[in-house]
Scaffold this motif. Structure first.
Motif, PDB file in Angstrom:
ATOM      1  N   LEU A  87      34.098 -42.366  59.269  1.00  0.00           N
ATOM      2  CA  LEU A  87      34.517 -42.675  57.901  1.00  0.00           C
ATOM      3  C   LEU A  87      34.303 -44.166  57.598  1.00  0.00           C
ATOM      4  CD1 LEU A  87      37.911 -41.544  56.308  1.00  0.00           C
ATOM      5  CD2 LEU A  87      37.092 -43.862  56.049  1.00  0.00           C
ATOM      6  N   LEU A  88      34.723 -45.012  58.523  1.00  0.00           N
ATOM      7  CA  LEU A  88      34.584 -46.469  58.325  1.00  0.00           C
ATOM      8  C   LEU A  88      33.110 -46.886  58.355  1.00  0.00           C
ATOM      9  CD1 LEU A  88      37.659 -47.533  60.461  1.00  0.00           C
ATOM     10  CD2 LEU A  88      37.413 -47.889  57.997  1.00  0.00           C
ATOM     11  N   GLU A  89      32.330 -46.188  59.150  1.00  0.00           N
ATOM     12  CA  GLU A  89      30.883 -46.442  59.187  1.00  0.00           C
ATOM     13  C   GLU A  89      30.251 -46.143  57.825  1.00  0.00           C
ATOM     14  OE1 GLU A  89      27.443 -47.806  60.353  1.00  0.00           O
ATOM     15  OE2 GLU A  89      29.185 -47.879  61.700  1.00  0.00           O
ATOM     16  N   THR A  90      30.736 -45.080  57.184  1.00  0.00           N
ATOM     17  CA  THR A  90      30.255 -44.725  55.843  1.00  0.00           C
ATOM     18  C   THR A  90      30.576 -45.838  54.846  1.00  0.00           C
ATOM     19  OG1 THR A  90      30.559 -42.368  56.306  1.00  0.00           O
ATOM     20  CG2 THR A  90      30.445 -42.992  53.991  1.00  0.00           C
ATOM     21  N   LYS A 147      32.476 -45.503  44.289  1.00  0.00           N
ATOM     22  CA  LYS A 147      31.966 -44.495  45.222  1.00  0.00           C
ATOM     23  C   LYS A 147      33.096 -43.992  46.124  1.00  0.00           C
ATOM     24  CE  LYS A 147      27.571 -44.431  46.659  1.00  0.00           C
ATOM     25  NZ  LYS A 147      26.346 -44.754  47.391  1.00  0.00           N
ATOM     26  N   LEU A 148      33.917 -44.932  46.626  1.00  0.00           N
ATOM     27  CA  LEU A 148      35.053 -44.545  47.458  1.00  0.00           C
ATOM     28  C   LEU A 148      36.051 -43.714  46.649  1.00  0.00           C
ATOM     29  CD1 LEU A 148      36.802 -44.583  50.016  1.00  0.00           C
ATOM     30  CD2 LEU A 148      37.722 -46.782  49.266  1.00  0.00           C
ATOM     31  N   ASP A 149      36.310 -44.148  45.428  1.00  0.00           N
ATOM     32  CA  ASP A 149      37.256 -43.452  44.562  1.00  0.00           C
ATOM     33  C   ASP A 149      36.856 -41.983  44.414  1.00  0.00           C
ATOM     34  OD1 ASP A 149      39.550 -43.447  42.962  1.00  0.00           O
ATOM     35  OD2 ASP A 149      38.376 -43.717  41.133  1.00  0.00           O
ATOM     36  N   GLN A 150      35.565 -41.767  44.266  1.00  0.00           N
ATOM     37  CA  GLN A 150      35.024 -40.426  44.073  1.00  0.00           C
ATOM     38  C   GLN A 150      35.049 -39.595  45.364  1.00  0.00           C
ATOM     39  OE1 GLN A 150      31.154 -40.811  42.278  1.00  0.00           O
ATOM     40  NE2 GLN A 150      30.868 -38.617  42.096  1.00  0.00           N
ATOM     41  N   GLU A 151      34.786 -40.259  46.497  1.00  0.00           N
ATOM     42  CA  GLU A 151      34.581 -39.533  47.766  1.00  0.00           C
ATOM     43  C   GLU A 151      35.802 -39.500  48.684  1.00  0.00           C
ATOM     44  OE1 GLU A 151      31.773 -37.991  48.553  1.00  0.00           O
ATOM     45  OE2 GLU A 151      30.605 -38.676  46.823  1.00  0.00           O
ATOM     46  N   ALA A 152      36.849 -40.253  48.350  1.00  0.00           N
ATOM     47  CA  ALA A 152      37.961 -40.458  49.301  1.00  0.00           C
ATOM     48  C   ALA A 152      38.570 -39.150  49.810  1.00  0.00           C
ATOM     49  CB  ALA A 152      39.038 -41.336  48.662  1.00  0.00           C
ATOM     50  N   GLU A 153      38.830 -38.214  48.891  1.00  0.00           N
ATOM     51  CA  GLU A 153      39.472 -36.961  49.333  1.00  0.00           C
ATOM     52  C   GLU A 153      38.601 -36.206  50.333  1.00  0.00           C
ATOM     53  OE1 GLU A 153      41.340 -34.113  46.638  1.00  0.00           O
ATOM     54  OE2 GLU A 153      42.045 -35.828  45.464  1.00  0.00           O
ATOM     55  N   ALA A 154      37.305 -36.149  50.063  1.00  0.00           N
ATOM     56  CA  ALA A 154      36.380 -35.450  50.961  1.00  0.00           C
ATOM     57  C   ALA A 154      36.303 -36.167  52.310  1.00  0.00           C
ATOM     58  CB  ALA A 154      34.994 -35.358  50.322  1.00  0.00           C
ATOM     59  N   VAL A 158      38.651 -37.963  53.723  1.00  0.00           N
ATOM     60  CA  VAL A 158      39.909 -37.729  54.456  1.00  0.00           C
ATOM     61  C   VAL A 158      39.975 -36.281  54.956  1.00  0.00           C
ATOM     62  CG1 VAL A 158      42.434 -37.648  54.256  1.00  0.00           C
ATOM     63  CG2 VAL A 158      41.160 -39.586  53.293  1.00  0.00           C
ATOM     64  N   ALA A 159      39.548 -35.329  54.127  1.00  0.00           N
ATOM     65  CA  ALA A 159      39.562 -33.919  54.536  1.00  0.00           C
ATOM     66  C   ALA A 159      38.725 -33.709  55.800  1.00  0.00           C
ATOM     67  CB  ALA A 159      39.051 -33.038  53.396  1.00  0.00           C
ATOM     68  N   ALA A 160      37.640 -34.489  55.916  1.00  0.00           N
ATOM     69  CA  ALA A 160      36.762 -34.356  57.088  1.00  0.00           C
ATOM     70  C   ALA A 160      37.444 -34.846  58.377  1.00  0.00           C
ATOM     71  CB  ALA A 160      35.468 -35.128  56.848  1.00  0.00           C
ATOM     72  N   CYS A 200      44.427 -29.646  55.734  1.00  0.00           N
ATOM     73  CA  CYS A 200      43.608 -30.177  54.639  1.00  0.00           C
ATOM     74  C   CYS A 200      44.356 -30.323  53.319  1.00  0.00           C
ATOM     75  CB  CYS A 200      42.355 -29.328  54.449  1.00  0.00           C
ATOM     76  SG  CYS A 200      41.099 -29.793  55.662  1.00  0.00           S
ATOM     77  N   ALA A 201      45.456 -29.567  53.174  1.00  0.00           N
ATOM     78  CA  ALA A 201      46.264 -29.690  51.949  1.00  0.00           C
ATOM     79  C   ALA A 201      46.822 -31.107  51.788  1.00  0.00           C
ATOM     80  CB  ALA A 201      47.409 -28.683  51.975  1.00  0.00           C
ATOM     81  N   ALA A 202      46.889 -31.860  52.899  1.00  0.00           N
ATOM     82  CA  ALA A 202      47.421 -33.231  52.843  1.00  0.00           C
ATOM     83  C   ALA A 202      46.391 -34.249  52.350  1.00  0.00           C
ATOM     84  CB  ALA A 202      47.924 -33.645  54.230  1.00  0.00           C
ATOM     85  N   ALA A 203      45.114 -33.838  52.240  1.00  0.00           N
ATOM     86  CA  ALA A 203      44.048 -34.802  51.917  1.00  0.00           C
ATOM     87  C   ALA A 203      44.276 -35.583  50.617  1.00  0.00           C
ATOM     88  CB  ALA A 203      42.686 -34.103  51.904  1.00  0.00           C
ATOM     89  N   PRO A 204      44.646 -34.918  49.490  1.00  0.00           N
ATOM     90  CA  PRO A 204      44.837 -35.705  48.258  1.00  0.00           C
ATOM     91  C   PRO A 204      45.932 -36.769  48.397  1.00  0.00           C
ATOM     92  CG  PRO A 204      44.694 -33.355  47.757  1.00  0.00           C
ATOM     93  CD  PRO A 204      44.797 -33.468  49.251  1.00  0.00           C
ATOM     94  N   GLU A 205      47.005 -36.445  49.153  1.00  0.00           N
ATOM     95  CA  GLU A 205      48.088 -37.418  49.340  1.00  0.00           C
ATOM     96  C   GLU A 205      47.632 -38.579  50.222  1.00  0.00           C
ATOM     97  OE1 GLU A 205      52.685 -37.760  51.040  1.00  0.00           O
ATOM     98  OE2 GLU A 205      51.976 -35.850  50.234  1.00  0.00           O
TER      99      GLU A 205
END
Length: 324
Positions: free
Chosen positions: A82-85, A113-120, A122-124, A131-136
């Motif tokens: 994630l940090l590499e991304t 870009k982070l704002d758009q991709e953050a949930e995905a 974190v879900a990964a 995965c239900a915790a990803a948005p939080e």
């Protein structure tokens, strides 16, 4: 001191199953809008859990080098990806040509870009059944990289990343035996990405006290970094202002890596541009430095309204009063 205080926070893994089985996840929001609200924060479960997490890690890294051997779990590997991304996105988003020297507006493109991709992202990192915790949890990741309006970064953003890691512990994605990897691998990589952001987009220090602050941008690596030095046979606090010592040992010690970055970014005598750190170099032992930095962190970061007004509370880091 740290040992006694540590008990006030929960051990994150103890709560993992309790939290995920009984709690409805929610998108965290601000709860501290006025100075009197600070008493709610200091009594909250979030404060107990957050400080418990910081102090548990502080204890865990005591006397250990960055290069020592420790377990690297699958979740830690995913966090490094994630940090590499985030790092790669900096390369793909060069600074814009603009008249003002600080606060390059290309940062906003990177942040969007982070704002758009953050949930995905974190879900990964999360186990499938969490995965239900990803948005939080994603909210803390977005809060941890600086502010897109002001193009600044400070200890409140750093605290959001520690809160992000704490939440991953609370849902059981990170475990107790990940402690060393959390600090030495994940947090250290996060610091490298933040330094790259700060340099690339010339970010302003958020709420900096200038020469009277500990550092323009970070605080936690000084706490954990000083703990690494406790009972070191040769290196004493007075040595970290010696550039030769810094260059020789920075790959083993987080504290020295911070000093190296300051030396690269600032000019003039160390005593003038980093007065607080200069004073710390006169403290006789690393354990005293560590205890003093924990106290200072509470007073200067955790108990300051300008920092905590931005902190967000959800189901995992709750504004509700802590359990007695």
């Amino acid at each position: 001191m740290a040992e006694t205080e540590q008990q006030s926070g929960s051990t994150p893994e103890d709560e993992a199953h309790e939290v995920t089985d009984s709690v409805t996840f929610m998108v965290p929001k601000k709860e501290i809008s006025m100075v009197p609200d600070m008493s709610k924060w200091k009594r909250s479960q979030a404060y107990a859990d957050y400080m418990g997490f910081v102090l548990t890690l502080n204890e865990g890294v005591k006397g250990k080098n960055l290069t020592c051997e420790y377990k690297v779990s699958e979740t830690v590997e995913k966090l490094l990806d994630l940090l590499e991304t985030l790092d790669r996105w900096i390369n793909e988003t060069p600074p814009a040509d603009q008249p003002s020297r600080f606060g390059n507006r290309a940062y906003r493109t990177w942040f969007a870009k982070l704002d758009q991709e953050a949930e995905a992202l974190v879900a990964a990192v999360l186990p499938a059944d969490r995965c239900a915790a990803a948005p939080e949890i994603a909210v803390y990741l977005k809060e941890s990289v600086g502010n897109a309006t002001r193009i600044d970064y400070g200890t409140g953003h750093e605290a959001a990343f520690a809160a992000f890691l704490c939440c991953l512990c609370k849902v059981g994605a990170l475990r107790v035996d990940d402690q060393l990897a959390i600090v030495f691998k994940v947090f250290n990589r996060y610091l490298a990405v933040m330094r790259k952001l700060q340099k690339t987009y010339r970010m302003e220090p958020a709420g900096s006290q200038g020469v009277w602050g500990l550092d323009d941008f970070q605080f936690l690596p000084f706490i954990w970094g000083s703990s690494q030095f406790v009972d070191h046979p040769t290196l004493e606090p007075r040595h970290f202002i010696d550039e030769r010592v810094v260059n020789e040992h920075h790959q083993d010690f987080m504290f020295l890596e911070c000093i190296k970055f300051i030396n690269e970014m600032k000019t003039g005598p160390f005593a003038e541009h980093s007065n607080q750190l200069w004073n710390i170099s006169a403290v006789p032992s690393w354990s005293k430095v560590n205890q003093g930095l924990v106290r200072m962190y509470k007073a200067e970061c955790m108990e300051k309204f300008p920092v905590i007004q931005h902190f967000k509370f959800g189901s995992l880091l709750s504004i509700q009063p802590g359990k007695p």
